[in-house]
Structures are given as structure tokens and as C-alpha cells.
Write an enzyme that holds these catalytic residues in place. Structure first.
Site, short mmCIF file in Angstrom:
data_model
loop_
_atom_site.label_atom_id
_atom_site.label_comp_id
_atom_site.label_asym_id
_atom_site.label_seq_id
_atom_site.Cartn_x
_atom_site.Cartn_y
_atom_site.Cartn_z
N ASP A 121 10.50 103.28 63.20
CA ASP A 121 10.60 104.68 63.65
C ASP A 121 9.64 104.87 64.83
O ASP A 121 8.51 104.36 64.83
CB ASP A 121 10.22 105.63 62.51
CG ASP A 121 10.64 107.06 62.81
OD1 ASP A 121 11.55 107.57 62.12
OD2 ASP A 121 10.08 107.68 63.74
N ILE A 122 10.08 105.61 65.85
CA ILE A 122 9.28 105.81 67.05
C ILE A 122 8.05 106.69 66.79
O ILE A 122 7.07 106.64 67.54
CB ILE A 122 10.16 106.42 68.18
CG1 ILE A 122 9.59 106.11 69.54
CG2 ILE A 122 10.37 107.92 67.99
CD1 ILE A 122 10.54 106.41 70.69
N ASN A 158 17.43 112.41 54.93
CA ASN A 158 17.56 113.83 55.23
C ASN A 158 19.01 114.12 55.57
O ASN A 158 19.65 113.37 56.32
CB ASN A 158 16.65 114.20 56.41
CG ASN A 158 15.19 114.07 56.07
OD1 ASN A 158 14.76 114.45 54.98
ND2 ASN A 158 14.39 113.52 56.98
N GLY A 184 15.88 118.97 57.56
CA GLY A 184 15.20 118.55 58.78
C GLY A 184 15.83 117.36 59.46
O GLY A 184 15.16 116.68 60.26
N GLN A 185 17.11 117.08 59.16
CA GLN A 185 17.76 115.95 59.84
C GLN A 185 17.86 116.25 61.33
O GLN A 185 18.32 117.32 61.72
CB GLN A 185 19.17 115.71 59.26
CG GLN A 185 19.83 114.48 59.88
CD GLN A 185 21.24 114.22 59.32
OE1 GLN A 185 21.79 115.02 58.57
NE2 GLN A 185 21.81 113.09 59.71
N HIS A 210 20.87 107.65 58.07
CA HIS A 210 19.74 106.71 58.10
C HIS A 210 18.89 106.90 56.87
O HIS A 210 18.69 108.02 56.41
CB HIS A 210 18.90 106.89 59.37
CG HIS A 210 18.50 108.29 59.69
ND1 HIS A 210 19.37 109.19 60.24
CD2 HIS A 210 17.32 108.95 59.55
CE1 HIS A 210 18.75 110.35 60.43
NE2 HIS A 210 17.51 110.24 60.00
N HIS A 262 15.09 106.42 55.66
CA HIS A 262 13.71 106.15 56.03
C HIS A 262 13.10 105.31 54.92
O HIS A 262 13.24 105.63 53.74
CB HIS A 262 12.89 107.45 56.09
CG HIS A 262 13.32 108.44 57.12
ND1 HIS A 262 12.62 108.64 58.30
CD2 HIS A 262 14.35 109.33 57.15
CE1 HIS A 262 13.21 109.61 59.00
NE2 HIS A 262 14.26 110.04 58.32
#
Ligand code: 5GP
Length: 113
Positions: free
Chosen positions: A30-31, A86, A92-93, A99, A101
Site C-alpha cells: 500500500d502506498i 472496505n 471508506g472504500q 481488494h 488489505h
């Protein structure tokens, strides 16, 4: 139709730190990591969220979770980890491509915010 950010990562149009790939899925860092380990595991098939899953996707989702589990083992998250998907605005997607997490490497509180 414009492509999602994650589809562009799959197609190598946007760089990402890819840690795993097979014919069905991709996993990358994740960035904006929220834990020492924060990976995203995504299907190559374009599915907007878990809310869009159909019966035909059952094996694919099972595969994604097995990959999550293998990555957690590789990273020696033996004290535990969290897997989050999410779905939709209330959760909060922010990227409309399914995906999971994988978060680990620190203690986490519950319930989430
Ligand atoms: P969501 O909020 O949709 O559940 O999760 C989207 C995740 O994608 C966020 O954790 C966010 O940091 C991550 N993200 C957004 N843009 C990029 C990007 O360009 N590269 C990578 N590697 N992760 C991204």
C-alpha cells in the site's frame, strides 16, 4: 469507461511494489501504509467490491484469501494480523476494484473508526 487505479497497476501503467503475482491476482505494498506490513491483494478480474461478487467468484475469493494467508506467513505475522475489505462509501472504500488489505506488525484496536 476510465480504468481504475488498480487496473492500471495490473497493466503496469502505474508503478507499484509488487510482492506476489499469479494468473488470478496481484499483491503489492500500500502506498500509504497503516501498519509495518500493509499489502493489498487484488483480483485481476475487474470486480468493484465484495458487494459485486457473484456465485461464480467463490473460488476466486477463496484463492485471494489463501494468498493473503501465505503472505502473512511469509512475513512471519505469527502474533496476528487483520484482513479488511472496505465496501462502499460508509466503509471508506476509495478504489472501486475489490481488494483485501493485509495489515500486521503492530497491535490494533477494535472497533475500527
Ligand atoms: P480503500 O480505501 O479503497 O479500502 O483502500 C485503497 C487503498 O489503496 C488505500 O489504503 C490507499 O493507500 C491505497 N492506494 C491508493 N492509491 C495507491 C497507489 O497509487 N498505489 C498503491 N500502491 N496504493 C494506493
Amino acid at each position: 469507461m476510465s480504468q481504475t487505479l488498480f487496473k492500471r497497476i495490473i497493466d503496469r501503467e502505474i508503478p507499484a511494489k509488487i510482492v506476489y503475482e499469479d494468473e488470478l491476482c496481484l499483491a503489492f505494498e500500500d502506498i500509504n501504509p497503516q501498519a509495518p506490513t500493509h499489502l493489498l491483494v487484488i483480483p485481476k478480474k475487474e470486480i468493484a467490491s465484495i458487494a459485486e461478487l457473484g456465485e461464480d467468484d467463490a473460488a476466486l475469493v477463496g484463492h485471494l484469501l489463501v494468498v493473503v494467508c501465505k503472505l502473512a506467513a511469509e512475513r512471519k505475522l505469527s502474533n496476528g494480523y487483520r484482513v479488511v475489505a472496505n465496501s462502499g462509501p460508509d466503509a471508506g472504500q476509495t478504489v472501486p476494484h475489490l481488494h483485501f488489505h493485509l495489515l500486521g506488525g503492530r497491535a490494533m484496536s477494535w472497533p475500527p473508526g
